[in-house]
Scaffold this motif. Sequence first.
Motif, PDB file in Angstrom:
ATOM      1  N   GLN A  99       0.819  -1.201   0.000  1.00 25.37           N
ATOM      2  CA  GLN A  99       0.000   0.000   0.000  1.00 25.37           C
ATOM      3  C   GLN A  99       0.857   1.257   0.000  1.00 25.37           C
ATOM      4  N   TYR A 152       0.958   4.152  -2.884  1.00 23.99           N
ATOM      5  CA  TYR A 152       0.765   5.582  -2.628  1.00 23.99           C
ATOM      6  C   TYR A 152       1.991   6.387  -3.077  1.00 23.99           C
ATOM      7  N   LYS A 154      -4.211  17.220  -4.205  1.00 24.25           N
ATOM      8  CA  LYS A 154      -4.150  15.754  -4.227  1.00 24.25           C
ATOM      9  C   LYS A 154      -2.816  15.259  -3.679  1.00 24.25           C
ATOM     10  N   SER A 163      -2.895  15.459   0.010  1.00 22.49           N
ATOM     11  CA  SER A 163      -3.727  14.394   0.575  1.00 22.49           C
ATOM     12  C   SER A 163      -2.984  13.060   0.588  1.00 22.49           C
ATOM     13  N   ILE A 164      -2.263  12.781  -0.511  1.00 21.57           N
ATOM     14  CA  ILE A 164      -1.490  11.531  -0.577  1.00 21.57           C
ATOM     15  C   ILE A 164      -0.365  11.542   0.456  1.00 21.57           C
ATOM     16  N   ASP A 197      -1.833  10.580   3.693  1.00 20.05           N
ATOM     17  CA  ASP A 197      -2.098   9.138   3.754  1.00 20.05           C
ATOM     18  C   ASP A 197      -0.807   8.349   3.958  1.00 20.05           C
ATOM     19  N   ARG A 207     -10.004   0.525   3.528  1.00 20.57           N
ATOM     20  CA  ARG A 207     -10.163   1.981   3.393  1.00 20.57           C
ATOM     21  C   ARG A 207      -9.076   2.595   2.521  1.00 20.57           C
ATOM     22  N   PHE A 208      -7.826   2.263   2.774  1.00 19.81           N
ATOM     23  CA  PHE A 208      -6.727   2.831   1.983  1.00 19.81           C
ATOM     24  C   PHE A 208      -6.724   2.285   0.556  1.00 19.81           C
ATOM     25  N   ASP A 225      -9.416   1.487  -1.161  1.00 16.29           N
ATOM     26  CA  ASP A 225     -10.468   2.219  -1.871  1.00 16.29           C
ATOM     27  C   ASP A 225     -10.016   3.633  -2.216  1.00 16.29           C
ATOM     28  N   ARG A 226      -9.328   4.280  -1.285  1.00 12.52           N
ATOM     29  CA  ARG A 226      -8.825   5.642  -1.565  1.00 12.52           C
ATOM     30  C   ARG A 226      -7.803   5.623  -2.702  1.00 12.52           C
ATOM     31  N   ASN A 285      -9.543   5.304  -5.971  1.00 13.44           N
ATOM     32  CA  ASN A 285     -10.146   6.586  -6.349  1.00 13.44           C
ATOM     33  C   ASN A 285      -9.083   7.539  -6.911  1.00 13.44           C
ATOM     34  N   PHE A 286      -7.913   7.560  -6.262  1.00 10.05           N
ATOM     35  CA  PHE A 286      -6.818   8.385  -6.767  1.00 10.05           C
ATOM     36  C   PHE A 286      -6.390   7.937  -8.160  1.00 10.05           C
TER      37      PHE A 286
END
Length: 315
Positions: free
Chosen positions: A60, A64, A91, A94-95, A98, A117-118, A120-121, A124-125
Amino acid sequence: MEQDQNPEPKNNNRVLLIVALILVLLGINGVLFYMNQQKGKQNEQLVADIKVKDTKLEEQIKQYETLKADFERQSQEVQGMGLANDSLEAKIASINADLLKLRSFKAGSFSIGEQRRFRDRAANFEVQLRKKDEEIAQLKQDNEALYTETTTLKERQNRLSDTITTVVRSNRELAEKVTIASHLQTENIRINVVNSRNKEKDDDDNEFKAKRVEKVKITFNLARNDVSPKETKQIMMRLIEPDGAALYNLSTGGGTFMIDGSEAFYTAKQDIVYDNSRQPVQFLYAKGAAYKTGLHTVELYEGGVMIGKTTFTLK
């Protein structure tokens, strides 16, 4: 005899007790062994689960980091096109937040809920990233088309400027030619002299005796010129003595004018209305003193340009 038979039951009971104790111990050991095995399996499963969670966490984090690098690339591309990139900067921020959260998880603490959760985010990114790549590709295409159009327009403008420059130069050259062509010219310049008794004398060789000259008479015609406008023209006459000096006297109508940017003296002038009819013009000049012997020059000007010239000699 009865005393010898009583101890046997006691011995048997003792043996049974010992066997029972042994069986109990064996049972306890079996249970402990089983429990140890189960605990070992649980520990192994726990270690395996921790490894899986750590692997998921690393994956993950890498995902990211890749997203961050891609959004930073997009930001640079947008900046390179001279456009605002506030949404991309948001963005990236935000990353980064995270990533900070992901790196704060301790070993095995990355729960299934957090993973989901991560994940799914991140998905989306990635959707936003692909959409932005499509927008940037379209912008690049539009910019290339605009650059091509601008280049074409500049080329046309340059060609038009060259054409205008050529036309202006041609017009200027034509105007110069017209100006030159519009300059008057003289024809049939003749020199006569008038003595003190007002008698006029001419000579084909333009040679006269100086002591008999009272006045100098210059006659000529203005040549036809269809280009020159019919208007008032100012004709200047310069009578230049042998020493190179032009006769000049304000009282007899002399003055100064410009020839090729320099001031020069003229002997006499007169205004005429040019009618393009080869009209005659005459200057009659009296010096009021003795004339010098030698070669004299007569120059005629209009608009600062010489339109005729002749010489005569006084002996």
